[in-house]
Design a protein around this motif. Structure first.
Motif, mmCIF file in Angstrom:
data_model
loop_
_atom_site.group_PDB
_atom_site.id
_atom_site.type_symbol
_atom_site.label_atom_id
_atom_site.label_comp_id
_atom_site.label_asym_id
_atom_site.label_seq_id
_atom_site.Cartn_x
_atom_site.Cartn_y
_atom_site.Cartn_z
ATOM 1 N N LEU A 142 1.039 -1.157 0.353
ATOM 2 C CA LEU A 142 -0.129 -0.228 -0.283
ATOM 3 C C LEU A 142 0.689 1.245 -0.050
ATOM 4 C CD1 LEU A 142 -2.485 -1.487 2.511
ATOM 5 C CD2 LEU A 142 -3.367 -0.892 0.542
ATOM 6 N N ILE A 143 0.390 2.021 -0.507
ATOM 7 C CA ILE A 143 1.046 3.676 -0.419
ATOM 8 C C ILE A 143 0.080 4.580 -1.007
ATOM 9 C CG2 ILE A 143 1.629 2.842 -3.077
ATOM 10 C CD1 ILE A 143 3.982 4.967 -2.756
ATOM 11 N N ALA A 144 0.279 5.826 0.564
ATOM 12 C CA ALA A 144 -0.301 6.768 1.073
ATOM 13 C C ALA A 144 0.310 7.759 0.949
ATOM 14 C CB ALA A 144 -1.445 6.575 1.806
ATOM 15 N N GLY A 145 0.558 8.951 0.454
ATOM 16 C CA GLY A 145 1.047 10.214 0.944
ATOM 17 C C GLY A 145 2.432 10.132 0.235
ATOM 18 N N GLY A 146 2.563 9.681 -0.626
ATOM 19 C CA GLY A 146 3.954 9.474 -0.832
ATOM 20 C C GLY A 146 4.437 8.243 -0.150
ATOM 21 N N GLU A 147 4.322 7.372 1.125
ATOM 22 C CA GLU A 147 5.017 6.144 1.538
ATOM 23 C C GLU A 147 4.591 5.085 1.809
ATOM 24 O OE1 GLU A 147 6.004 6.068 6.430
ATOM 25 O OE2 GLU A 147 4.572 7.347 5.726
ATOM 26 N N PRO A 148 5.598 4.510 0.482
ATOM 27 C CA PRO A 148 4.984 3.186 0.775
ATOM 28 C C PRO A 148 5.485 2.603 1.684
ATOM 29 C CG PRO A 148 6.874 3.444 -0.847
ATOM 30 C CD PRO A 148 6.165 4.768 -0.114
ATOM 31 N N HIS A 149 4.403 0.701 1.545
ATOM 32 C CA HIS A 149 4.657 -0.270 2.871
ATOM 33 C C HIS A 149 4.138 -1.499 2.436
ATOM 34 C CE1 HIS A 149 3.381 3.337 6.344
ATOM 35 N NE2 HIS A 149 2.935 3.954 4.471
ATOM 36 N N VAL A 150 5.457 -1.995 2.136
ATOM 37 C CA VAL A 150 5.716 -3.627 1.673
ATOM 38 C C VAL A 150 4.347 -4.276 3.175
ATOM 39 C CG1 VAL A 150 6.772 -5.632 1.890
ATOM 40 C CG2 VAL A 150 7.095 -3.615 0.330
ATOM 41 N N VAL A 151 3.498 -4.912 2.571
ATOM 42 C CA VAL A 151 2.391 -5.983 3.465
ATOM 43 C C VAL A 151 3.073 -7.556 3.929
ATOM 44 C CG1 VAL A 151 0.311 -6.585 3.889
ATOM 45 C CG2 VAL A 151 0.587 -4.224 3.198
ATOM 46 N N LEU A 158 7.760 5.266 -10.238
ATOM 47 C CA LEU A 158 6.853 5.041 -11.818
ATOM 48 C C LEU A 158 5.962 6.229 -10.607
ATOM 49 C CD1 LEU A 158 6.174 1.554 -12.390
ATOM 50 C CD2 LEU A 158 7.245 2.838 -13.600
ATOM 51 N N GLY A 159 5.930 6.667 -9.797
ATOM 52 C CA GLY A 159 4.849 8.081 -9.579
ATOM 53 C C GLY A 159 3.838 7.342 -9.136
ATOM 54 N N PHE A 160 3.139 6.095 -8.050
ATOM 55 C CA PHE A 160 2.929 5.406 -7.585
ATOM 56 C C PHE A 160 2.489 6.124 -6.511
ATOM 57 C CE2 PHE A 160 1.846 0.380 -9.602
ATOM 58 C CZ PHE A 160 2.211 1.095 -11.071
ATOM 59 N N ASP A 161 1.012 6.142 -6.238
ATOM 60 C CA ASP A 161 0.840 7.197 -4.697
ATOM 61 C C ASP A 161 -1.167 6.725 -4.782
ATOM 62 O OD1 ASP A 161 0.700 8.291 -1.917
ATOM 63 O OD2 ASP A 161 1.410 10.251 -3.161
ATOM 64 N N ASN A 162 -0.912 6.801 -2.812
ATOM 65 C CA ASN A 162 -2.604 6.723 -2.920
ATOM 66 C C ASN A 162 -2.799 5.591 -3.267
ATOM 67 O OD1 ASN A 162 -2.518 9.172 -1.257
ATOM 68 N ND2 ASN A 162 -2.765 10.396 -3.548
ATOM 69 N N CYS A 163 -2.678 4.409 -3.108
ATOM 70 C CA CYS A 163 -3.016 2.823 -4.370
ATOM 71 C C CYS A 163 -2.675 2.233 -3.115
ATOM 72 C CB CYS A 163 -2.690 2.656 -5.613
ATOM 73 S SG CYS A 163 -1.059 3.252 -6.180
ATOM 74 N N ALA A 164 -3.500 1.014 -3.733
ATOM 75 C CA ALA A 164 -2.294 -0.951 -3.343
ATOM 76 C C ALA A 164 -1.846 -0.869 -4.574
ATOM 77 C CB ALA A 164 -3.588 -1.099 -3.081
ATOM 78 N N PHE A 165 -0.581 -1.129 -4.530
ATOM 79 C CA PHE A 165 -0.168 -2.310 -5.476
ATOM 80 C C PHE A 165 0.032 -3.433 -5.200
ATOM 81 C CE2 PHE A 165 3.646 -0.108 -2.475
ATOM 82 C CZ PHE A 165 4.214 -1.885 -2.119
#
Length: 420
Positions: A212-221, A263-270
């Motif tokens: 998950l990535i929110a506010g520019g901060e990615p988190h690997v679950v 890739l500029g991902f933000d505010n999404c799951a991945f």
């Protein structure tokens, strides 16, 4: 206090996943307004309002979203589905809500643009080319070499993946892909059509990274081990947490964070797919939505207790994520395959599975009576059931998943005309 609403754009293809996404929003206190092509019966009790619209028509769908925003207090637009990543990003921007940029959404949906966006990380990329016809494929293969893999740039769910082992495979693959990469075969191809990417074949252990990535901060679950079929790469098994060594997992997680950030991902799951092999981690692709195949809807909560879908909603409304695990179990899923084309008559040998608490879920992928066909005629029908398993250790889990093949079988009746 009146409840606020979240706007869903379509529901996930697997009904149980769609149900879990709706329940997640309700658990957080939000009503759901659904914008989409249809309202499935299971969803009707959980949806406050339904707006029927062709979501492949961007202008019409955006107009409908503006109308929804004028009628409801929309707090967020969570992104749950592959084909709607770009539309959800556009709606979020229109309504001033957390979402992806247009550029990042394009890279998420098109595998060629995705690879192009990672040119500064060439050490993790396979050699690749974009091709549109047989002539371009022959030229690309002269550079890449064989074996190679070709697939549509805008597909999902393992649709249209072909291995190229020798020169004779090229013409056959293009012939099949030209049949597949059309909206008449699957609506997903309305976006990019008959555009393909050919890549070197990668050796190594397949894995996926759920985050998950929110506010520019990615988190690997979670990092998940996976098995796929040959030669069409249908996903057969998912197991978490990965059994890769801790130093490898640390590198995989760090590289994943680099990729989604580049890739500029933000505010999404991945959901990122890769291989770990002799040359380290090699990137395959990444989606800007939750993983399918019950990975994050069921396996993640079973394994670590994190409510993944609820966090997707939290991202959409700008709320803090809740990522603290409350358990540490090994979980996995094994698909049951039809071994022939014909009428699916149900499953054999499920009594032991249903009686064993090591198997918390068994899902039918298609109703009994469905006419199933095998790849390459269809890429979505051979998997007829999914069995989830859990155990306190990896060895015990592996034994449970191995027993699925021994215990459960698909009953398929072949029509007499087909046998003649």
């Amino acid at each position: 206090m009146e409840k606020r609403q979240v706007l869903f754009v379509n529901l996930r293809r697997i009904e149980r996943e769609g149900l879990e996404s709706l329940l997640a929003a309700r658990r957080l206190g939000y009503e759901v307004v659904l914008l989409g092509r249809s309202l499935p019966p299971f969803a009707a009790p959980l949806v406050t309002a339904f707006y029927q619209v062709d979501t492949y028509d961007r202008a019409t769908a955006l107009a409908a979203a503006r109308d929804v925003a004028g009628r409801y207090d929309i707090a967020g637009v969570p992104s749950f589905t592959e084909v709607d990543v770009q539309l959800v990003a556009a709606i979020a921007a229109e309504l001033g809500l957390p979402g992806m940029t247009t550029d990042a959404a394009l890279k998420a949906r098109n595998k060629y643009h995705m690879k192009q966006g990672l040119q500064d990380m060439r050490d993790v990329l396979p050699t690749y080319h974009r091709v549109r016809n047989l002539t371009e494929l022959r030229t690309a293969v002269r550079d890449i070499g064989l074996p190679a893999v070709i697939k549509p740039t805008g597909a999902s769910g393992s649709k249209g993946i072909f291995e190229l082992r020798d020169d004779e495979d090229l013409e056959a693959a293009v012939e099949q892909l030209e049949k597949i990469a059309r909206p008449q075969f699957d609506a997903v191809f309305q976006q990019f059509g008959a555009e393909f990417i050919v890549e070197e074949y990668l050796e190594g252990e397949e894995l996926s990274v759920e985050g998950l990535i929110a506010g520019g901060e990615p988190h690997v679950v979670m990092v998940t081990d996976k098995l796929t079929s040959a030669p069409y790469h249908l996903e057969l098994q998912h197991v978490m947490p990965s059994a890769l060594p801790s130093d490898v997992l640390a590198e995989v997680q760090a590289t994943t964070v680099q990729i989604v950030s580049a890739l500029g991902f933000d505010n999404c799951a991945f959901h990122l797919e890769a291989k770990w092999g002799p040359r380290g981690m090699k990137f395959i692709e990444v989606a800007a939505r939750p993983a399918g195949d019950y990975i994050v809807s069921h396996l993640v909560p079973l394994s670590c207790g994190i409510d993944y879908f609820a966090n997707v909603v939290r991202i959409a409304v700008g709320a803090p994520l809740e990522l603290e695990p409350d358990r540490d179990l090994h979980t996995g899923l094994r698909f049951v395959l039809a071994d022939r084309s014909g009428r699916f008559e149900g499953l054999g040998g499920i009594e032991d599975v249903c009686a064993d608490p090591g198997y918390p879920y068994l899902f039918l992928e298609h109703p009994v009576g469905t006419e199933v066909t095998l790849p390459p005629a269809s890429f979505g029908l051979q998997r007829v059931a999914a069995v989830c398993a859990r155990h306190v250790d990896r060895a015990g889990l592996d034994a449970l998943l191995s027993d699925v093949d021994r215990l459960v079988s698909a009953r398929v009746t072949v029509a007499e005309t087909a046998l003649a």
